[in-house]
Design an enzyme around this catalytic site. Structure first.
Site, short mmCIF file in Angstrom:
data_model
loop_
_atom_site.label_atom_id
_atom_site.label_comp_id
_atom_site.label_asym_id
_atom_site.label_seq_id
_atom_site.Cartn_x
_atom_site.Cartn_y
_atom_site.Cartn_z
N CYS A 103 21.45 -13.84 2.75
CA CYS A 103 20.36 -14.81 2.56
C CYS A 103 19.44 -14.88 3.76
O CYS A 103 18.31 -15.33 3.63
CB CYS A 103 20.92 -16.18 2.21
SG CYS A 103 21.67 -17.06 3.59
N CYS A 140 20.92 -17.69 8.61
CA CYS A 140 21.43 -17.78 9.97
C CYS A 140 20.44 -17.20 10.98
O CYS A 140 20.25 -17.74 12.07
CB CYS A 140 22.79 -17.08 10.08
SG CYS A 140 22.78 -15.34 9.58
N CYS A 169 24.92 -22.07 6.61
CA CYS A 169 25.30 -20.87 5.86
C CYS A 169 25.87 -21.27 4.50
O CYS A 169 26.81 -22.08 4.44
CB CYS A 169 26.33 -20.05 6.63
SG CYS A 169 27.00 -18.67 5.67
N THR A 223 6.75 -13.65 -7.47
CA THR A 223 6.86 -12.30 -8.03
C THR A 223 5.49 -11.69 -8.29
O THR A 223 5.22 -10.53 -7.93
CB THR A 223 7.68 -12.32 -9.33
OG1 THR A 223 8.99 -12.84 -9.05
CG2 THR A 223 7.83 -10.92 -9.90
N ARG A 239 19.31 -17.29 -1.13
CA ARG A 239 18.30 -16.43 -0.51
C ARG A 239 17.29 -17.29 0.22
O ARG A 239 16.91 -18.36 -0.25
CB ARG A 239 17.57 -15.63 -1.60
CG ARG A 239 16.72 -14.47 -1.06
CD ARG A 239 17.60 -13.33 -0.60
NE ARG A 239 16.82 -12.16 -0.17
CZ ARG A 239 16.44 -11.92 1.07
NH1 ARG A 239 16.70 -12.78 2.02
NH2 ARG A 239 15.80 -10.81 1.37
#
Length: 543
Positions: A515, A518, A487, A335, A299
């Protein structure tokens, strides 16, 4: 076929920590004020948590504010943080360093963020929030005056050729008085909103990292419940911002991962292969030698911090969480900040709706700046950009900030666009990565298998190119085809053209783990990531 429409007071795009916190806070206020506010959450994953990926160590401050009795309600935060270790790695040694003050984790918890989001969704639904997983918001809808009207989900059953198949179902329109965008890092709808409403005017460019994570079941003899270990240094060179994490929790489980700043210069660098190489270090290998890898994912992370936060509200909508960039990079935590942004947005939206106003929800940006969220991010705003001076320059400056200035310096360092940092291949040394052994180190395809990624093959590719000629004409010719390396899922590969015209770019979109790297790192900004069919993508277990 015409799309059906549903009406809500508030529609939230994304069931991550920020979106769910916003939903819970909205319904809490509605109950307190006797206002029957309708709230809907759309989630592109097959279930809540399916697309959630983080380290993760959670600071419970936002939970204490949002759901004060979260412990009694069984929140899946059972592993208290234990020892903090911070190591500098050379190729053969691990040198202990004092952990920076921002990385002290006393009072925090090691968790599966996906499971935390599943639990938050249960709390939200119990309060009357409608949650629709498997529905990807593909389009922003606008009123005639230009304000946001809501969103539309993507059509299902569209074939590769763009034509409806026998399974075709049109998307659904969801209209709202206010729409909260909680898409996560580099949200595809948020990108369009940034441009339409000029939300980035006057702020620094966003900068990103890629985080790659594996979950391992290790031997009990090496498991240290609560251990939190971070490293810097090897295997990446000193001009690359990056480091690793290891978190021990649960029944002999270890979350291990590597984060690399996407402002790296050498197009030959592969974040995935750097992570695999990291696990071979003499100080790291023993934990995983007699272990079993059970999950994998990746990610992008928004690392720009305080100076890269855009304008947060606009007519008909607001931005929350990582789509706006609330990660605290020195803490390696986002978070609690994402949840707080969702809560503050909910309060501004609620006040806006109860006052029966049109336009943008006022007061949200000011509330962020005045809150502990704003104070926390402003205090550490210069640490990430200081690493433009390399590892040692960044560490030296960060120490000065942490121990002398304590965030009170009168200047703010700037960022640059990550894709613009990439140099031509001819200007950089090649990097030869060892072949994976299948026990400790792995290839991309066997890794993607563990992410449970699935995309229906007969659908349009969701990785779109503005110009089909650019990948070979520019990216391959000048940058040695960096798509194949940045990637982490083997989506992009250059293959021989069957017509004998040299190489061409093949896009294996079925492998995509969403993720967004790119979309960020492509040197020509030719790749545009859009949502695939709702429910498609990774299905992360316990990540």
């Amino acid at each position: 076929m015409e799309r059906e429409a549903m009406e809500f007071d508030v529609v939230i795009v994304g069931a991550g920590p920020a979106g769910l916190a916003a939903a819970i806070r909205l319904r809490t206020l509605a109950v307190e004020k006797g206002n029957d506010l309708s709230v809907c959450v759309l989630e592109k994953g097959s279930e809540v948590g399916a697309h959630i990926l983080s380290g993760a160590v959670i600071e419970p401050r936002a939970f204490d504010e949002l759901i004060p009795d979260w412990r009694d309600k069984g929140a899946p935060m059972d592993q208290p943080a234990g020892d903090d270790r911070f190591l500098f790695l050379t190729q053969g040694r691990a040198i202990p360093l004092p952990a920076p003050p921002q990385m002290h984790n006393k009072g925090n918890f090691i968790v599966s963020l996906g499971n935390v989001c599943r639990w938050l969704a249960e709390q939200a639904e119990a309060m009357g929030v409608e949650i629709y997983p498997g529905f990807a918001a593909a389009e922003v809808l606008f009123h005639d005056d230009g304000s946001v009207k809501g969103v539309a989900t993507g059509a299902m059953g569209v074939g590769k050729d763009g034509q409806p198949t026998e399974q075709f179902e049109p998307g659904m329109e969801l209209h709202a008085k206010q729409t909260i965008f909680a898409e996560g890092c580099r949200g595809s709808l948020t990108k369009g909103l940034m441009s339409r409403f000029n939300l980035r005017e006057g702020v620094q460019p966003q900068t990103y990292g890629i985080g790659i994570k594996e979950l391992w079941e290790v031997d009990a003899s090496v498991h240290k419940p609560g251990l939190i270990e971070h490293t810097i240094g090897w295997p990446v060179p000193s001009d690359v911002y990056g480091g690793s994490f290891q978190y021990h929790f649960g029944d002999n489980m270890v979350a291990v991962g590597f984060v690399i700043g996407l402002d790296y210069k050498n197009p030959h660098l592969s974040p995935f292969d750097e992570f695999q190489r990291f696990k071979t270090h003499p100080a790291i290998r023993p934990t995983f030698e007699n272990a079993r890898r059970v999950a994998y994912g990746a990610r992008a992370l928004a690392e720009g911090g305080w100076q890269s936060i855009p304008k947060l509200s606009f007519p008909g909508g607001v931005l929350v969480g990582d789509t706006a960039g609330f990660l605290n990079v020195p803490k390696i935590k986002g978070t609690h900040t994402a949840m707080k942004s969702g809560m503050l947005a909910a309060e501004a939206v609620f006040d806006h709706l109860t006052a029966d106003k049109a336009g943008a929800a006022g007061g949200y940006q000011e509330a962020v700046q005045a809150s502990w969220l704003g104070q926390e991010l402003k205090k550490v705003r210069n640490i990430r950009p200081s690493f433009k001076w390399g590892l040692w320059g960044g560490l030296g400056y960060s120490a000065l900030e942490a121990y002398v200035f304590r965030g009170a310096m009168p200047w703010t360092l700037g960022h640059h666009e990550d894709h613009a940092a990439l140099k031509k291949a001819s200007e950089c040394p090649r990097i030869d990565y060892p072949k994976p052994d299948g026990k400790l180190t792995f290839d991309r395809l066997s890794s993607v298998y563990l992410s449970n990624t699935n995309h229906e093959e007969n659908q349009p590719c969701h990785l779109t190119l503005k110009d089909d000629t650019v990948p070979t004409r520019i990216n391959l010719a000048e940058y040695a085809g960096p798509e194949a390396r940045f990637c982490p899922a083997g989506v992009y590969e250059f293959v021989e053209d069957q017509a004998g015209a040299g190489q061409r770019l093949q896009i294996n979109f079925q492998n995509c783990v969403h993720c967004k790297t790119c979309d960020i790192k492509d040197p020509t900004q030719n790749i545009n990531w859009v949502v695939p069919q709702g429910g498609d993508g990774p299905n992360y277990p316990n990540m």
